[in-house]
Structure formats: structure tokens, C-alpha cells
Scaffold this active site. Structure first.
Site, PDB file in Angstrom:
ATOM      1  N   ASP A 192     -12.850 -77.430  23.712  1.00 39.53           N
ATOM      2  CA  ASP A 192     -13.480 -78.739  23.653  1.00 39.53           C
ATOM      3  C   ASP A 192     -14.104 -78.955  22.288  1.00 39.53           C
ATOM      4  O   ASP A 192     -14.262 -78.025  21.502  1.00 39.53           O
ATOM      5  CB  ASP A 192     -14.518 -78.873  24.774  1.00 39.53           C
ATOM      6  CG  ASP A 192     -15.564 -77.773  24.720  1.00 39.53           C
ATOM      7  OD1 ASP A 192     -16.306 -77.714  23.733  1.00 39.53           O
ATOM      8  OD2 ASP A 192     -15.634 -76.957  25.670  1.00 39.53           O
ATOM      9  N   GLU A 194      13.692 -57.395  13.731  1.00 44.01           N
ATOM     10  CA  GLU A 194      12.528 -58.199  14.138  1.00 44.01           C
ATOM     11  C   GLU A 194      11.385 -58.061  13.129  1.00 44.01           C
ATOM     12  O   GLU A 194      10.679 -59.023  12.836  1.00 44.01           O
ATOM     13  CB  GLU A 194      12.068 -57.775  15.534  1.00 44.01           C
ATOM     14  CG  GLU A 194      13.027 -58.228  16.632  1.00 44.01           C
ATOM     15  CD  GLU A 194      12.730 -57.600  17.984  1.00 44.01           C
ATOM     16  OE1 GLU A 194      12.803 -58.309  18.993  1.00 44.01           O
ATOM     17  OE2 GLU A 194      12.437 -56.372  18.028  1.00 44.01           O
TER      18      GLU A 194
END
Ligand code: GLA
Length: 726
Positions: A532, A612
Site C-alpha cells: 500500500d 542457465e
């Protein structure tokens, strides 16, 4: 000056770059709302219509004028007791036990700069960047005064609202409901767009027509919650990403809240946002003052993209603070999904060693390093380093990691406590529990009573002890359950505890920021359970979700983007199969999704193959190349990933000369149809070169017809296209 007071008409007009907000003090002293929308001039009191309407009462001083009713008039501070039977912004229980209140205009002040709120987060701005309007309203009978605050940030297109409530009366009153902002619309048909969810699947987008009755979103969990984000949008029926009017209301607060959208009997719409009124009963002794946390309001006449972009810019530059507000955040590797609680000095160092080799800049040691903490059943609250488990002092480990050229970060959950902890054994009353009742457990833990300063001080002291002794450059601040059993032995007024708890949290965070201005704080509450605007004032980034699955993240980050900037979104590349969903996605796709955030890794590097690892080096190189666009560019949602096969979004530089387009294919089918992704925000009439293919495109064609997404075989492919104006 963004605020104009017209003495003749008694109007206040608030102008931003492209919006206007107007209100009027009428003949009875009521503060009526006149207009909020596209920037305009003139007096809009012609919008007010009066009619004798049955069962809509009239204030006494309206005399025989039966057409004057607060039940129909748009207002700035609707309250109980004036004849308005809709949802109200404030409810007060007066000293005499009555609930009547009737606020009338007393005076106002206009000044340069933006107001601040003591102990609460709020948008801030320089003297030349904002103006403040304060309007005093008084209830003559109870002598309770409400001062409404309006902050106008013209360049940001944002108007903030807050209020303070003062008891000038002789007796104790109780605040039963306090909403910071009310938006009343006399006409129009709207949709409510809200962001609902659950743990590991936050901020799904729901758009529903505003219908008769009240639609309520909120949290009674003591935190803003995974379930409903404290921000919503009211959009005109036909409003799209690029066209139409829409309004945002975003609560700058991290506790329980309530948002209400009501269509009334006259087809008028009222939107309210503020504190949850459940179990809320805040005492105000004579002379005491209460501050209502702020709501940020924004209006866009150009659809939802513009609305989001205004909120993004405002939060990035006028809400987030600290050193990391403007600088590139370190690319981190978090130990959580690599080893969970099974951490020790050796494996953390080993992770760091491999991370250093790949170009990662910070190692974050997550949960498990303190007290007796081998799982989530014990140890919370005991903030001392478990040297036995680590195998060495923390300082020594950090020095070794720093020696690799890596920064070091650490996890804390300052508000949590396990019953199986020394802290709880010593101070059982420090946890939120109701005497005589068994508390509700969540993740087998309780929550400390942060409404009590001595509890906050104790944990703060323990944390400082560790932070002072070691070179810690990042903190992940977590909270892993909802609050319940809101009872504090510190007070007789239990209706104040939820709010005071949040003030305690903010006080802690403020002190932490002040004392360690160079530490980067990342908020977290089981992922995005406290995502928030309030938290962003202290933590410029928040772990967006415990769900690191690239495909789910496309949707979670899509929903998050309506209200919050990408610079605030904690996003990491994690393992495949994904630990939350079991889904297998290509490494590249995971990188593209994490690049719509602060970017980092959360996996066991030792389990990766050379290919990777090489990919990580490339991703880091790419992220650094694009970071200025990702963190500071204009963000566009290009598709709705909940309705379309492709999830696509774009970052465009402020000057329109560069654009990074990201596409994640969420579905694959036989004989695949082609998805054309239409770009936005490019400069018309120009040519752009896509940097990977070397192809040159006309900007208008890119925006009108789009680019085809290659229909390559394989699930969940992602594409990044980088366009530079030539
Ligand atoms: C929460 C967080 C995770 C991790 C764990 C540790 O769930 O969201 O990222 O830190 O706690 O217990």
C-alpha cells in the site's frame, strides 16, 4: 497557485495540470462538492439541483425550504445528523452519548507547500510543487472541529485529502468512523475497479458496474491485506486504457480500511475511503486531536493508463523517500526459495560466491538465522544471531560476503512472535491476546502489541544491536499473519488499538530510516499482504507476492500496476518447476517477468546448469541496460492478461525516444493465431529501430497495427523488443 478562493461565490477551486476540483460554502455554511474532472474554469454551482423529495429531511435552518436536503446534495464531509442517509465520512459519539453532528464552515487557510501529518505517511512536495488548503468546519453543539486538508500537486495531477478532528468540547467523545475522502458525483454511470486477491494471488482486477446499494471493499485484518488493496478506481462506463474519464482513490495507510461506493436513490454516486469502522472507537478527550490518514485522488480524462502513470510518478517522487528513491536498487539473490530455513554460514556464503560470479550485487539472508528458528513454529521475537546455526558470527560472514564484492541484506519480522520464544516466555502480555480467551494463531505465531511504545522500543533496540554491529545494507521487513485479538493491556479503550498499532509500526519504520539512511528497506507481508501507499513512504519497494510463478506474476503485476509504480514491485526469477504452482516456464520468461520490477533472483544457483548461469549474466546485463526505462519510464499495459493470450506491457522513456515492449505468451494452441501487440506512447510521424532485429518501423504503424508476436512452438515464451527512435 493551484488553489483559488472566490470570495463572491464562496468557491474553492483546485487546479492540477489537467483536472479541476471545486467546492462551495453555501448559504447555510455547508461545504458542498461541485465538481471533479477535466480541467475547466468557471463556477459549477449550476450543477446543484433542488427539489422537494419525500423522506429526505431538511436542516432546521432551511426553514420551510423543503427542497434543501443533505440527503441529495454532494458534500465534502457527509456526516451523521444532518439528514443525509447515505454512507457518511464521519460518525462521532458525542460526550452526551448522542450521535448527531453538523459541521459548518468556520474559516480556511491557503498556503504554499504540502501539509504533513504527524506520525503518518503522506505525499510530500516542495514549496513550489504543491499548495495546501485547510478548511475548518465546526459542530457548534459538541464543539468538535474538523479541519479538512487538501494537498494539490498540479504537475502530478494529484489531489490529496486528509482531516484532523479536534475535540474543543468539555467531555470525552468517541470517533466511530473516519474517512479521509468523499467523492460525490451528481450524475454519470460508473464502474468500480477494485483489486481483490488472496495470499500468493494478490491484486486480481475486478470491474463491476456501480449499482444501487453499496459496494464495500476493505480489510479488518489490521493490515491492508492480500484480500483487497486499499485503492480503487471509478471509471466511466466506456472508459478504456486510452480513453474516457476515471478517478483513483488510494489510501496512504497500512491497516484496516474501508472503501465504499454507493449509488443512491437519485442515481448519484458517492465514493468514500478511509479507516475501517469495525471495532473502531477512538477516544478524544477535551483538547485532543486525531489525524485521519491521507487519501490520494487522481483524475484522468485519457483513460486508465494516464491515471496509473500519474499515480506512479507521484508515488515515485513524492511518497517514496530515502537514498534508493532515485538510484538503481542492487540486483539481489534471496536465500528463501534456495534453502528455506535450512541456512547456515556455509551455504549462504556458497550462494554468495556463485552470485558474485554471475554479477549479482547483493545476497539477502532470509528467515532462519536468529533465535531457535529451524521452521516457522519457534523463535520469532528472539532477535539475536544464532551463531551456532550459522557456524560463525554474523559480522564475520558479512565481511566474507562483502569481500566477494557483494552487499548483504537480511530478513526481519519485527511484529511477529512465537509462543515458543524467549521473548514470549518473558513478556506474554506483549502479544495481542484477549485475557481469558485463547488467541487465534496464524502460521503458528502471534503479533506483538505495537500500540505499546515499550514493545516497539524493545524490538527496535534488539534490531539496532544487530544493525550497528554489522554491515547490513538491506532489510526485508515481513509480517506473516493477519492481526486478531486486538486487545492491549495498555488501554481501557480497545477501539483505538488497531490504529495505534499502525502508528507504532510507522514510528518504528521512521526511526529505522532516520538511523540507517543508507539501508534499503523492502516491505513484505507474506508477499503482497501490505502492498500500500502507506508502506511506500518507508519502504521504496515491496515484495509483490510470495508467488514467483512467471505466468501468475504477469497477472499479479498487471493488477498491481494500476495503482503502484514498477519501481515498487519486488520481483525475482525463481526455480522451475515453480515452488508455488509446479509450473515449468522458460528461464527467459522468468527474467522478462521479473524485469517488470526491482529484479533479483530467488533460487539455488548450484542447481543451475552452465547455460542457465550464462542466461543470468545476460539478464543482468539487459536489466541494467533497460533499468532507466523500467524504473522511471512511462508504463503502459498493452493487453489484459486475464482476457488475452498474451500478457504485454511497455516502458517508454519520458521523451518518447525509447520503448521496451515485453510479451509473455500465456497460452499455446495448434495452428496458432497471431497476436498483434500495439505499442503506445511513441512519437507520431517517426521511425523506430528494433535493436535486436535491426528492423525499422514507422511509429504510427506500430501504434495502429502493432507488431506480430512470433508464433513459435513451446509454452510460455516471452519476447522483449527494444525500440529506439532514429
Ligand atoms: C514470508 C515472505 C517470504 C519469506 C518467508 C520467510 O512468507 O513473504 O518471502 O521471507 O516469509 O518465512
Amino acid at each position: 497557485m493551484g488553489i483559488i478562493f472566490d470570495k463572491g461565490k464562496n468557491t474553492f477551486t483546485l487546479h492540477t495540470k489537467s483536472s479541476t476540483y471545486q467546492m462551495q460554502v453555501d448559504r447555510f455554511g455547508f461545504l458542498l462538492h461541485l465538481y471533479y474532472g477535466r480541467r475547466t474554469e468557471g463556477c459549477m454551482d449550476y450543477l446543484l439541483q433542488y427539489a422537494d423529495r419525500g423522506f429526505s429531511g431538511n436542516p432546521y435552518d432551511a426553514g420551510n425550504d423543503r427542497a434543501y436536503s443533505m440527503d441529495a446534495l454532494p458534500q465534502e464531509l457527509p456526516c451523521q445528523g444532518t439528514g443525509d442517509f447515505r454512507n457518511t465520512a464521519v460518525v462521532i459519539r458525542n460526550a452526551d452519548g448522542s450521535y448527531g453532528c453538523d459541521f459548518r464552515y468556520q474559516g480556511h487557510r491557503i498556503r504554499k507547500g504540502k501539509y504533513a501529518l504527524p506520525g503518518l505517511p503522506a505525499v510530500y512536495a516542495g514549496e513550489d510543487e504543491a499548495d495546501t488548503l485547510e478548511i475548518d468546519l465546526l459542530d457548534e453543539t459538541s464543539r468538535i472541529e474538523v479541519t479538512l486538508f487538501y494537498g494539490v500537486l498540479p504537475e502530478q495531477n494529484v489531489i490529496t485529502r486528509s482531516a484532523c478532528i479536534k475535540n474543543h468540547g468539555a467531555g470525552k467523545c468517541y470517533l466511530k468512523k473516519a474517512q479521509a475522502a468523499c467523492l460525490d458525483f451528481v450524475g454519470g454511470e460508473y464502474d468500480l475497479i477494485c483489486f481483490y486477491g488472496r495470499h500468493a494471488m494478490e491484486r486480481n482486477v475486478q470491474r463491476t458496474p456501480v449499482a444501487h446499494g453499496t459496494q464495500v471493499i476493505g480489510s479488518r485484518r489490521g493490515t491492508s491485506s492480500h484480500q483487497y488493496n486499499p485503492m480503487f478506481v471509478l471509471a466511466g462506463r466506456g472508459t478504456t486504457e486510452d480513453t474516457g474519464s476515471c478517478y483513483a482513490m488510494s489510501f496512504v495507510y497500512s491497516g484496516s480500511f474501508k472503501g465504499e461506493v454507493e449509488k443512491d436513490q437519485f442515481n448519484q454516486t458517492r465514493a468514500l475511503l478511509g479507516l475501517s469502522d469495525e471495532m473502531f472507537s477512538y477516544p478524544l478527550e477535551p483538547g485532543e486531536v486525531f489525524f485521519v490518514p491521507e487519501v490520494v485522488c487522481a483524475y484522468s480524462g485519457n483513460g486508465l493508463s494516464g491515471l496509473s502513470q500519474d499515480l506512479h510518478a507521484c508515488f515515485r517522487k513524492h511518497l517514496c523517500r530515502g537514498k534508493y528513491r532515485d538510484c538503481l536498487r542492487p540486483i539481489l539473490l534471496n536465500s528463501w526459495e534456495a534453502s528455506y530455513f535450512d541456512i547456515n554460514g556455509k551455504n549462504v556464503y556458497e550462494l554468495a560466491r556463485q552470485a558474485a560470479d554471475l554479477g549479482i550485487e547483493m545476497l539477502v539472508m532470509d528467515d532462519g538465522w536468529f533465535g531457535k528458528r529451524d521452521d516457522d513454529n519457534s523463535g520469532l521475537g528472539d532477535w539475536y544471531v544464532n551463531e551456532k546455526k550459522l557456524g560463525e558470527p554474523l559480522d564475520a560472514l558479512i565481511r566474507k560476503i562483502n569481500g566477494l564484492g557483494l552487499k548483504f541484506g537480511i530478513w526481519f519480522e519485527p511484529e511477529g512472535v512465537n509462543e515458543d520464544s524467549d521473548l514470549f516466555r518473558e513478556h506474554p502480555d506483549w502479544a495481542l491476546t484477549i485475557p481469558g480467551r485463547n488467541p487465534v494463531r496464524g502460521r503458528n505465531q502471534l503479533v506483538l502489541d505495537f500500540s505499546r511504545p515499550e514493545v516497539v522500543d524493545h524490538i527496535f533496540g534488539k534490531m539496532c544491536h544487530i544493525l550497528d554491529a554489522c554491515n547490513i545494507e538491506y532489510i526485508k521487513w515481513d509480517l506473516n499473519r493477519s492481526l486478531s485479538d486486538l486487545y492491549s493491556c495498555n488501554t481501557k479503550d480497545q477501539g483505538r488499538v488497531a490504529y495505534d498499532y499502525v502508528l507504532g509500526l510507522y514510528d518504528f519504520l521512521e526511526r529505522l530510516m532516520k538511523r540507517y539512511p543508507d539501508i534499503l528497506l523492502e516491505g513484505c507481508s507474506g508477499g503482497g499482504g501490505r502492498f500500500d501507499a502507506g508502506m511506500l513512504y518507508y519502504t521504496p519497494q515491496i515484495w509483490c507476492s510470495d508467488n514467483t510463478d512467471a505466468i501468475d506474476r504477469v497477472r499479479i503485476q498487471y493488477g498491481t500496476s494500476f495503482g503502484y509504480p514498477v519501481s515498487a514491485v519486488g520481483a525475482h526469477v525463481s526455480a522451475a518447476p515453480n515452488h508455488q504452482t509446479g509450473r515449468v516456464t522458460p528461464f527467459h520468461t522468468r527474467g522478462v517477468t521479473a524485469m517488470a520490477g526491482t529484479f533479483g533472483y530467488e533460487l539455488d544457483l548450484a542447481a543451475l546448469d552452465e547455460r542457465e548461469k550464462q542466461k543470468i549474466r545476460e539478464q543482468i546485463r539487459d536489466y541494467k541496460k533497460y533499468a532507466h526505462l523500467v524504473l522511471d519510464g512511462l508504463y503502459y499495459r498493452l493487453t489484459d492478461p486475464c482476457a488475452e493470450e498474451a500478457g504485454a506491457w511497455e516502458f517508454v522513456s519520458e521523451d518518447g525516444s525509447e520503448a521496451l515492449v515485453n510479451v509473455v505468451m500465456q497460452e499455446i494452441h495448434g495452428n496458432m493465431t497471431v497476436s498483434y501487440i500495439r505499442l503506445k506512447g511513441l512519437l507520431p510521424g517517426c521511425s523506430y529501430k528494433e535493436q535486436h532485429s535491426g528492423k525499422v518501423y514507422a511509429s504510427d504503424a506500430l501504434m495502429e497495427a502493432g507488431v506480430p508476436v512470433p508464433s513459435k512452438m513451446g509454452e510460455y515464451r516471452a519476447y522483449q523488443m527494444y525500440f529506439v527512435k532514429i
